[in-house]
Write a protein that holds these residues in place. Sequence first.
Motif, mmCIF file in Angstrom:
data_model
loop_
_atom_site.group_PDB
_atom_site.id
_atom_site.type_symbol
_atom_site.label_atom_id
_atom_site.label_comp_id
_atom_site.label_asym_id
_atom_site.label_seq_id
_atom_site.Cartn_x
_atom_site.Cartn_y
_atom_site.Cartn_z
ATOM 1 N N SER A 10 0.752 -1.173 -0.087
ATOM 2 C CA SER A 10 -0.021 0.105 -0.060
ATOM 3 C C SER A 10 0.867 1.349 0.098
ATOM 4 C CB SER A 10 -0.924 -0.006 1.403
ATOM 5 O OG SER A 10 -0.194 0.264 2.477
ATOM 6 N N SER A 15 -4.423 3.236 0.261
ATOM 7 C CA SER A 15 -4.809 2.662 1.416
ATOM 8 C C SER A 15 -4.689 0.949 1.466
ATOM 9 C CB SER A 15 -6.248 2.993 1.619
ATOM 10 O OG SER A 15 -7.365 2.160 1.216
ATOM 11 N N ILE A 16 -4.469 0.544 2.525
ATOM 12 C CA ILE A 16 -4.617 -1.052 2.742
ATOM 13 C C ILE A 16 -5.800 -1.478 2.193
ATOM 14 C CG2 ILE A 16 -4.379 -2.747 4.457
ATOM 15 C CD1 ILE A 16 -2.402 -1.087 5.939
ATOM 16 N N VAL A 54 -5.640 -2.261 -1.554
ATOM 17 C CA VAL A 54 -4.925 -3.426 -1.709
ATOM 18 C C VAL A 54 -5.772 -4.634 -1.473
ATOM 19 C CG1 VAL A 54 -3.004 -4.613 -1.237
ATOM 20 C CG2 VAL A 54 -2.894 -2.420 -1.220
ATOM 21 N N VAL A 64 -1.476 -1.558 -8.242
ATOM 22 C CA VAL A 64 -1.199 -2.572 -7.096
ATOM 23 C C VAL A 64 -0.737 -3.566 -7.540
ATOM 24 C CG1 VAL A 64 -2.636 -3.723 -5.233
ATOM 25 C CG2 VAL A 64 -3.376 -1.282 -5.793
#
Length: 332
Positions: free
Chosen positions: A7, A13-14, A17, A35
């Motif tokens: 990320s 952001s996480i 992902v 990603v």
Amino acid sequence: MNIYDVSKKAGVSIATVSRVLNGNPNVSEKTKDKVLSVMDELGYTPNVFARGLGLNTMHTIGILCSDSSDTFLANAVYYIEQALRKNGYESFLCCTGYELENKKKYLHLLLSKRVDAVILVGSHYLEANKSDNDYILSAAEKVPVMMINGYLNHPNIFCTLCDDYQAVYDAVIRLVSHGKKNFLFLYRSDSSSSRSKIKGFKDGMTAAGLPFSEDTVCLCSNDIIATKDFLLSLYKEGHIFDAILTAEDVLAVGAVKFAGASGIRIPEDLEIVGYNNSLLGICTEPELSTLDNHVETLSITTVNTLMRILKGADVPNKTTISNDFIARGTAY
């Protein structure tokens, strides 16, 4: 290498992902390609035990609680476990005590169990020395970390707390409006919650035009009789007080016992306000006026937020809940 690194490198952001890994359609092709490209560049392969990504999840949440004999913490754990079960999750519970090294040890233990997330119950997990919180930041690189009654502004850490500062501030103003002038504030530990309450007390006194002295803030033992005896000793030394605010209901019960032993009328001559709205509040005579920090709401909100995170939703880092003043017999 973990999802946090992906990320950070991809600048997303996480949760984003997580959506990519889950095949969530609510991600643009451009973001998805970015990603996946970063994952390929970093050589990142999701672990078969990947937590919170829908990839062979263990459906288990780790819970850290400093003291299971504390009524607030015990109630919080109860509501958390109930809410987790309703959502199809089991839990591991570790009671750490208050020593930093034990907190680190048990958090590491929970991570080794491949939990999907960790919930830290209570403000004692937030250390005054910022560097002492590094073990929490490190854990957040691996799984979502939920904090109840503590706040850390860091990726993958999500906090649910009551506004302790405002609650105590407002209580001071309320008692001043009753003509009270000589205050004491009792607390039992140097937690982040206690520090917020003390600041609210100090600022409330200042706003009311009353002189603030460090002598009006007293550290007490977490014991009803010890608190009563402490107040008796102050009283015999000539200290005058007509209002006592406390950081915990247990301390307020000690104050009620002190008043009874001293022949002081409650609430006419002394108003007393507790904190937590625990069962202790209806065990005194008169019954205890207290500040309700809504432990059930805090706990359920934390679990609901976690469920959204594990499904890849974007959620705020901080959720604040207001306290309520519960007026019973010890304060108007």
